[in-house]
Design a protein around this motif. Structure first.
Motif, PDB file in Angstrom:
ATOM      1  N   THR A 163       8.569  21.768   2.456  1.00 13.89           N
ATOM      2  CA  THR A 163       8.061  20.657   3.263  1.00 13.89           C
ATOM      3  C   THR A 163       7.127  19.788   2.442  1.00 13.89           C
ATOM      4  OG1 THR A 163       8.205  22.045   5.240  1.00 13.89           O
ATOM      5  CG2 THR A 163       6.853  20.063   5.394  1.00 13.89           C
ATOM      6  N   GLY A 164       6.277  20.428   1.630  1.00 18.18           N
ATOM      7  CA  GLY A 164       5.380  19.664   0.775  1.00 18.18           C
ATOM      8  C   GLY A 164       6.131  18.791  -0.210  1.00 18.18           C
ATOM      9  N   GLY A 165       7.208  19.328  -0.781  1.00 15.15           N
ATOM     10  CA  GLY A 165       8.016  18.519  -1.688  1.00 15.15           C
ATOM     11  C   GLY A 165       8.689  17.355  -0.996  1.00 15.15           C
ATOM     12  N   ALA A 166       9.135  17.599   0.251  1.00 17.76           N
ATOM     13  CA  ALA A 166       9.769  16.509   1.002  1.00 17.76           C
ATOM     14  C   ALA A 166       8.766  15.430   1.384  1.00 17.76           C
ATOM     15  CB  ALA A 166      10.433  17.083   2.258  1.00 17.76           C
ATOM     16  N   VAL A 167       7.536  15.840   1.710  1.00 17.23           N
ATOM     17  CA  VAL A 167       6.505  14.862   2.087  1.00 17.23           C
ATOM     18  C   VAL A 167       6.066  14.037   0.888  1.00 17.23           C
ATOM     19  CG1 VAL A 167       4.099  14.664   2.864  1.00 17.23           C
ATOM     20  CG2 VAL A 167       5.681  16.174   4.071  1.00 17.23           C
ATOM     21  N   ALA A 168       6.055  14.659  -0.286  1.00 18.66           N
ATOM     22  CA  ALA A 168       5.533  13.988  -1.471  1.00 18.66           C
ATOM     23  C   ALA A 168       6.317  12.732  -1.843  1.00 18.66           C
ATOM     24  CB  ALA A 168       5.533  14.957  -2.652  1.00 18.66           C
ATOM     25  N   GLY A 169       7.646  12.755  -1.630  1.00 17.00           N
ATOM     26  CA  GLY A 169       8.476  11.623  -2.037  1.00 17.00           C
ATOM     27  C   GLY A 169       8.068  10.306  -1.401  1.00 17.00           C
ATOM     28  N   PRO A 170       8.188  10.174  -0.087  1.00 17.19           N
ATOM     29  CA  PRO A 170       7.834   8.890   0.537  1.00 17.19           C
ATOM     30  C   PRO A 170       6.352   8.562   0.413  1.00 17.19           C
ATOM     31  CG  PRO A 170       8.313  10.564   2.206  1.00 17.19           C
ATOM     32  CD  PRO A 170       8.731  11.132   0.896  1.00 17.19           C
ATOM     33  N   LEU A 171       5.465   9.575   0.465  1.00 15.41           N
ATOM     34  CA  LEU A 171       4.033   9.304   0.369  1.00 15.41           C
ATOM     35  C   LEU A 171       3.667   8.746  -1.006  1.00 15.41           C
ATOM     36  CD1 LEU A 171       1.168   9.457   1.492  1.00 15.41           C
ATOM     37  CD2 LEU A 171       1.071  11.845   0.724  1.00 15.41           C
ATOM     38  N   THR A 172       4.140   9.408  -2.056  1.00 15.10           N
ATOM     39  CA  THR A 172       3.838   8.934  -3.408  1.00 15.10           C
ATOM     40  C   THR A 172       4.494   7.590  -3.671  1.00 15.10           C
ATOM     41  OG1 THR A 172       3.687  11.224  -4.178  1.00 15.10           O
ATOM     42  CG2 THR A 172       3.962   9.522  -5.850  1.00 15.10           C
ATOM     43  N   GLY A 173       5.723   7.413  -3.198  1.00 16.86           N
ATOM     44  CA  GLY A 173       6.384   6.123  -3.379  1.00 16.86           C
ATOM     45  C   GLY A 173       5.609   4.985  -2.753  1.00 16.86           C
ATOM     46  N   ALA A 174       5.106   5.201  -1.547  1.00 15.99           N
ATOM     47  CA  ALA A 174       4.330   4.160  -0.870  1.00 15.99           C
ATOM     48  C   ALA A 174       3.038   3.860  -1.620  1.00 15.99           C
ATOM     49  CB  ALA A 174       4.017   4.592   0.557  1.00 15.99           C
ATOM     50  N   LEU A 175       2.378   4.901  -2.146  1.00 18.40           N
ATOM     51  CA  LEU A 175       1.133   4.689  -2.880  1.00 18.40           C
ATOM     52  C   LEU A 175       1.378   3.951  -4.191  1.00 18.40           C
ATOM     53  CD1 LEU A 175      -0.604   8.153  -2.303  1.00 18.40           C
ATOM     54  CD2 LEU A 175      -1.298   5.946  -1.360  1.00 18.40           C
ATOM     55  N   VAL A 176       2.461   4.276  -4.880  1.00 18.05           N
ATOM     56  CA  VAL A 176       2.778   3.586  -6.132  1.00 18.05           C
ATOM     57  C   VAL A 176       3.153   2.134  -5.859  1.00 18.05           C
ATOM     58  CG1 VAL A 176       4.412   3.490  -8.048  1.00 18.05           C
ATOM     59  CG2 VAL A 176       3.444   5.683  -7.367  1.00 18.05           C
ATOM     60  N   ASP A 177       3.927   1.901  -4.800  1.00 14.91           N
ATOM     61  CA  ASP A 177       4.316   0.528  -4.464  1.00 14.91           C
ATOM     62  C   ASP A 177       3.114  -0.339  -4.116  1.00 14.91           C
ATOM     63  OD1 ASP A 177       6.988   0.999  -4.895  1.00 14.91           O
ATOM     64  OD2 ASP A 177       7.427   1.478  -2.799  1.00 14.91           O
ATOM     65  N   SER A 178       2.123   0.242  -3.444  1.00 17.97           N
ATOM     66  CA  SER A 178       0.989  -0.556  -2.971  1.00 17.97           C
ATOM     67  C   SER A 178      -0.177  -0.601  -3.947  1.00 17.97           C
ATOM     68  CB  SER A 178       0.498  -0.008  -1.622  1.00 17.97           C
ATOM     69  OG  SER A 178       0.120   1.359  -1.747  1.00 17.97           O
ATOM     70  N   ASN A 179      -0.352   0.458  -4.753  1.00 17.64           N
ATOM     71  CA  ASN A 179      -1.536   0.530  -5.620  1.00 17.64           C
ATOM     72  C   ASN A 179      -1.220   0.847  -7.078  1.00 17.64           C
ATOM     73  OD1 ASN A 179      -3.765   0.430  -3.438  1.00 17.64           O
ATOM     74  ND2 ASN A 179      -2.444   2.090  -2.717  1.00 17.64           N
TER      75      ASN A 179
END
Length: 459
Positions: free
Chosen positions: A365-381
């Motif tokens: 679950t942690g690996g699945a959560v990391a994808g969209p969360l990290t992608g959003a953070l990289v896209d925005s910051n």
């Protein structure tokens, strides 16, 4: 420092079980690479490729606790063999699937993921049955360390086969490796004589007159999620893996921004090398591991990278950050080893495989959560945003360690009375004394859990 490892590898069957369990899960890190190349080649869409890869992960996460419960009841060798055969058949079917039927790959991946190897949770549940004290900490550190090798060599081998022969052959190779590992691990379990259920420890904790069978049945009906201590460990696993996977994705995003994918393997390998060295050293240390210290060390190591990544700092080449990456990885494997050791100490003896199944689910679950969360953070910051997100996740896991009570002194060693019950017909030496009986009298009541944080699930 090597004393712990010398004592550990003198314990019968430990090396065989560790080696075959690693081979049985060698395919896992490379699977997503082969699936991504295959489905993207069919559809031209990374989104659909990610959907198929995520279906594998979802299938594995759904059945972790169930497979653990099955292993706790005995027959772990048969469970590993069945899962190995069905998983290999599923990968083979996916590899031979016509491109026009690509949509079938989604349910096929989900169904195949349901039979992903349970070798990791089975072998981790076995360590408290075969080792005790410093040896137990050493084996968890050795496993966390050698597991890093899988994340280095499995993607390299898979990518090489994809480049030379194509993703279909890569999937076939991974399926055969998984099957060979399952057969070898099942045979290792049988040789060690640990295919039966674990003995029920402290079954009379409700009082001297409590019937052991009745107490055990009550515990089996109670969900492990009713234990606050276990739930804390599961949440910690989810957060730590989210942070680690997030950093992996940050490395990929950084290399992609520079249009230099070759940096991925260099940076990821250096980070894994730091974890390897840290885990090897931690396994040789004396005394019980200090989980909060290791967890905060892991968070501080990742935070060390923040000032040196874009947009805060634009280095001439990402290779300049490799020394910091090495230092950043030093605390990762020791932290995971300490978490696994704490789970092995906290879970009821006869439900450890189920507990490690929940741990596997939390990690997936942690690996699945990391994808969209990290992608959003990289896209925005930018890249720094992704690194800060990883720092926040691991720091939160470190904060949770402060709410876990340290086990009492008597809980550091595994209950040695368990091993003779598990292996009476084989007769190898007991892990406590290389064949000699222990000098300690058998406890008459609860041993070492009076101050344990595990209350709701303690038998």
């Amino acid at each position: 420092m090597l004393a712990n490892y010398r004592r550990l590898f003198a314990v019968p069957h430990v090396m065989s079980l560790l080696a075959w369990s690693l081979i049985a899960r060698f395919h896992t890190p490379g699977l997503m690479i082969a699936v991504t190349f295959l489905v993207q080649g069919w559809t031209g869409s990374y989104t659909l490729a990610g959907l198929v890869a995520g279906s594998f992960t979802l299938g594995m996460a759904l059945v972790g606790p169930l497979r653990g419960r099955m292993a706790d009841r005995g027959g772990g060798d048969r469970l590993v063999l069945v899962c190995g055969v069905v998983f290999t058949v599923g990968l083979t079917t996916l590899a031979l699937l016509p491109a026009s039927l690509w949509w079938l790959s989604i349910p096929l991946a989900l169904g195949t993921g349901l039979f992903g190897t349970p070798a990791n949770q089975i072998v981790r549940a076995l360590w408290p049955r075969l080792t005790r004290g410093p040896e137990r900490q050493a084996i968890y550190a050795a496993e966390a360390t050698t597991q890093e090798l899988l994340f280095v060599f499995s993607p390299i081998l898979t990518a090489a086969v994809v480049a030379m022969a194509g993703p279909r052959y890569a999937l076939l190779m991974l399926g055969l490796l998984g099957l060979a590992g399952a057969v070898g691990f099942a045979l290792a379990l049988r040789r060690a004589g640990v295919t039966g259920p674990a003995s029920v420890e402290h079954a009379t904790s409700d009082g001297p007159g409590t019937d052991e069978t009745t107490a055990a049945r009550k515990v089996r009906r109670r969900s492990l999620l009713a234990s606050p201590a276990l739930c804390l460990v599961f949440v910690m696993c989810l957060l730590i893996v989210s942070g680690v996977v997030g950093m992996d994705l940050v490395i990929v995003a950084w290399a992609n921004e520079l249009n230099a994918p070759q940096y991925v393997m260099v940076l990821a390998s250096v980070w894994a090398l730091g974890s390897l060295v840290g885990g090897a050293v931690a396994g040789g240390l004396k005394g019980a591991p200090r989980l909060p210290l290791r967890a905060f060390g892991a968070a501080a190591g990742i935070a060390l990278l923040v000032p040196f990544v874009p947009p805060i700092n634009h280095l001439p080449t990402p290779l300049l950050i490799t020394p910091l990456l090495f230092v950043s990885g030093l605390a990762l494997a020791p932290t995971l080893a300490a978490v696994m050791g704490r789970l092995g100490d906290t879970a009821p003896s006869h439900r450890r495989a189920e507990a490690f199944g929940w741990m596997a689910t939390a990690m997936s679950t942690g690996g699945a959560v990391a994808g969209p969360l990290t992608g959003a953070l990289v896209d925005s910051n930018g890249i720094a945003g992704g690194v800060l997100g990883a720092v926040g996740l691991v720091t939160l896991a470190a904060v949770l360690t402060l709410f876990l009570r340290r086990p009492p002194v008597g809980e550091e060693g595994s209950p040695v009375e368990e091993a003779p019950v598990d292996r009476p017909e084989v007769g190898p030496p007991s892990p406590a004394g290389n064949g000699a009986p222990t000098d300690e009298p058998s406890p008459a009541g609860p041993t070492g859990t009076a101050g344990s944080p595990l209350r709701p699930c303690d038998p």
